[in-house]
Structures are given as C-alpha cells and as structure tokens.
Design a protein around this motif. Structure first.
Motif, PDB file in Angstrom:
ATOM      1  N   LEU A   7      12.402   3.064  -3.794  1.00  0.00           N
ATOM      2  CA  LEU A   7      11.188   3.845  -4.343  1.00  0.00           C
ATOM      3  C   LEU A   7      10.831   5.068  -3.736  1.00  0.00           C
ATOM      4  O   LEU A   7      10.051   5.957  -4.259  1.00  0.00           O
ATOM      5  N   GLY A   8      11.791   5.580  -2.841  1.00  0.00           N
ATOM      6  CA  GLY A   8      11.785   6.910  -2.264  1.00  0.00           C
ATOM      7  C   GLY A   8      10.643   7.017  -1.139  1.00  0.00           C
ATOM      8  O   GLY A   8      10.228   8.027  -0.925  1.00  0.00           O
ATOM      9  N   ILE A   9      10.494   5.861  -0.416  1.00  0.00           N
ATOM     10  CA  ILE A   9       9.637   5.702   0.804  1.00  0.00           C
ATOM     11  C   ILE A   9      10.642   5.753   1.813  1.00  0.00           C
ATOM     12  O   ILE A   9      11.513   4.843   1.989  1.00  0.00           O
ATOM     13  N   ARG A  66       2.635  10.474  -4.249  1.00  0.00           N
ATOM     14  CA  ARG A  66       2.506  10.893  -3.025  1.00  0.00           C
ATOM     15  C   ARG A  66       3.898  10.618  -2.392  1.00  0.00           C
ATOM     16  O   ARG A  66       4.777  10.163  -2.712  1.00  0.00           O
ATOM     17  N   ARG A  67       4.083  11.712  -1.391  1.00  0.00           N
ATOM     18  CA  ARG A  67       5.110  11.453  -0.491  1.00  0.00           C
ATOM     19  C   ARG A  67       4.771  10.739   0.694  1.00  0.00           C
ATOM     20  O   ARG A  67       3.944  10.939   1.518  1.00  0.00           O
ATOM     21  N   VAL A  68       5.573   9.777   0.719  1.00  0.00           N
ATOM     22  CA  VAL A  68       5.151   8.739   1.718  1.00  0.00           C
ATOM     23  C   VAL A  68       6.181   8.059   2.839  1.00  0.00           C
ATOM     24  O   VAL A  68       7.187   8.086   2.467  1.00  0.00           O
ATOM     25  N   CYS A  71       0.860  -1.104  -0.096  1.00  0.00           N
ATOM     26  CA  CYS A  71       0.081   0.116  -0.001  1.00  0.00           C
ATOM     27  C   CYS A  71       0.714   1.241  -0.009  1.00  0.00           C
ATOM     28  O   CYS A  71       0.566   2.242  -0.629  1.00  0.00           O
ATOM     29  N   ALA A  72       1.951   1.275   0.672  1.00  0.00           N
ATOM     30  CA  ALA A  72       2.831   2.327   0.571  1.00  0.00           C
ATOM     31  C   ALA A  72       3.268   2.597  -0.789  1.00  0.00           C
ATOM     32  O   ALA A  72       3.567   3.697  -1.147  1.00  0.00           O
ATOM     33  N   PHE A 114       8.100  -8.137  -0.980  1.00  0.00           N
ATOM     34  CA  PHE A 114       9.072  -7.182  -0.439  1.00  0.00           C
ATOM     35  C   PHE A 114       9.792  -7.916   0.497  1.00  0.00           C
ATOM     36  O   PHE A 114      11.035  -7.753   0.609  1.00  0.00           O
ATOM     37  N   LEU A 115       9.321  -8.927   1.110  1.00  0.00           N
ATOM     38  CA  LEU A 115      10.087  -9.638   2.334  1.00  0.00           C
ATOM     39  C   LEU A 115      10.192 -10.809   2.114  1.00  0.00           C
ATOM     40  O   LEU A 115       9.748 -11.588   1.244  1.00  0.00           O
TER      41      LEU A 115
END
Length: 253
Positions: free
Chosen positions: A74-76, A48-50, A39-40, A247-248
C-alpha cells in the motif's frame, strides 16, 4: 439515516488527518493493532504519506510488523526499534522511531504495546510527540475481561495513559465477539463505553465493524453486505463506523 461518509471511513480519515501523529493504545485483545493498521491504510488512501510505527514490543502476540508486506504493497513504511524481534525483556529503542515521529512530512500511526507495561515504551518517545499535533486513541473491546465494566474502562484510560505519559484524547469502540459479532454487539459496547466515559472529557471517536468471516484483505464498502450493518451502527450511536479489513492472520489459520 447517516451519510455514507459515516461508514466508509471518510469521517474517520478526516479525524486522523487533523493530527500528524495518532497513537493507538489498549489492553491485550482489544484489537488495537488491527485498528491501527486500518487507520494507517485509510490515511494512505487519502493521499497522505504514512509511517506505521510499531512499538508493540513487550510480549506481543499480534504485531503491526507482521503485516509489513501488506503495508508495503500500500506504500506504507513500517518503523520499529532495531531489536524488536529479539527476546530481550526491554528492546533497545533506536533513533529511527524518534526520527519518524519528528518528520513533519509524514503522518505517523503508532501501535503501542498492550496494557500499562507495553505503554511504558511510548514514554521513551514522549518528547518526540508534538503535544499540539497528536491524538491518543484508546481501543476498547467491551467483551474483554478487563474492559467489560464501566470501572474497568475508566481504569484502563487512566492506567495506560499514565504509563505512556500521555493523555487519552479519544476512544475507539472495537467491541466484538470475533465471528459471532453482529451490529447489536457493537452498539451495546458503545453504550457501555460512552456511559463509562461520562464526565471524563473523553468521547468515543468512532466504532469499528469487520464482517464476520472476512478474509485477509477483505473490506466492506458502501453497497456491500457489510454496508447495512455499518450504517445501522452509525445510526444507533451517532458516531462514524469504520469498516475494517483484516491485515493480521490468526496463528491457527
């Protein structure tokens, strides 16, 4: 036939964008952390900035912070209590988490520890979560022992929410059997969960689908092999299906 938006993440992204703070809670093994990470990523993909806030600090098996490298690519940003990697029973809860929750320019995705014990950490930050600009998603895998019955599902929504001093506003149907999952597995899970929630005022927001055997970073898109399965889930449930990536990594991989 559902629109492509119902199974490429666009409808789910719109739900998440409607609130600045999205909290994910659930039992151990529910897939809560992987769901929060996806979701992030979808929020970020929408421009969006997350910030991903990792509050899964009570005896965690999988943690959002374990995917910090992939999230950074990803910039998160990943935010966690300063002592989250210590062996303390109750880590010190730093001000950085409260600051991230209160930052009006950032969409916060909060991954909360499993079950009611883990959710107590969330209660520490309840005052920092805007009541009118937040949503609480209970992630349920109807093939897990504590949430395989209607009674267990209702009890999870009540107990975990009370421990975190929050009200569950949505449920995510993350029913799966790992590599043996097919579309019917997810659809049956939706039926059990939605039936259990009748009369509670809580509805299933969306279902998830991860193609069995999908590797780290793999993700279905419309037109891919995962597309047909996700579309059939959306059609059967009438709710969006989020096609997830991994991701994991499992400790045994």
């Amino acid at each position: 036939m559902p629109s492509p938006a119902m199974y490429d993440g666009a409808d789910v992204r719109a739900m998440l964008e409607a609130k600045r703070v999205n909290v994910f809670i659930g039992h151990y093994g529910s897939g809560k952390t992987e769901t929060a990470l996806n979701c992030a990523a979808f929020l970020k993909a929408g421009g969006r900035r997350v910030a991903l806030i990792d509050l899964d600090v009570i005896n965690p098996f999988y943690r959002s912070s374990d995917a910090a490298e992939g999230l950074a690519a990803l910039g998160i940003a990943v935010v966690e209590p300063a002592s989250a990697h210590t062996v303390a029973d109750m880590p010190a809860l730093g001000r950085n988490v409260g600051a991230a929750l209160g930052n009006g320019s950032v969409h916060a995705v909060v991954d909360v520890g499993g079950e009611d014990l883990g959710a107590t950490v969330l209660s520490r930050y309840r005052a920092d979560i805007p009541a009118d600009d937040s949503a609480v998603y209970l992630v349920i895998n109807a093939h897990r022992p504590f949430t395989c019955t209607a009674e267990g599902i209702r009890e999870a929504a009540e107990r975990i929410g009370e421990a975190g001093r929050v009200k569950v506003t949505h449920v995510v149907n993350n029913t799966n059997m790992m590599g043996e999952t097919d579309a019917q597995t997810v659809i049956r899970g939706y039926g059990l969960i939605s039936g259990a929630l009748e009369g509670t005022g809580i509805e299933v927001a969306f279902s998830t689908w991860m193609a069995p055997g999908g590797g780290i970073g793999s993700q279905g898109r419309p037109g891919s092999p995962a597309d047909g399965e996700a579309a059939s889930i959306a059609q059967a449930t009438g709710r969006p299906t989020l096609i997830m990536r991994r991701f994991l990594r499992n400790p045994w991989d």
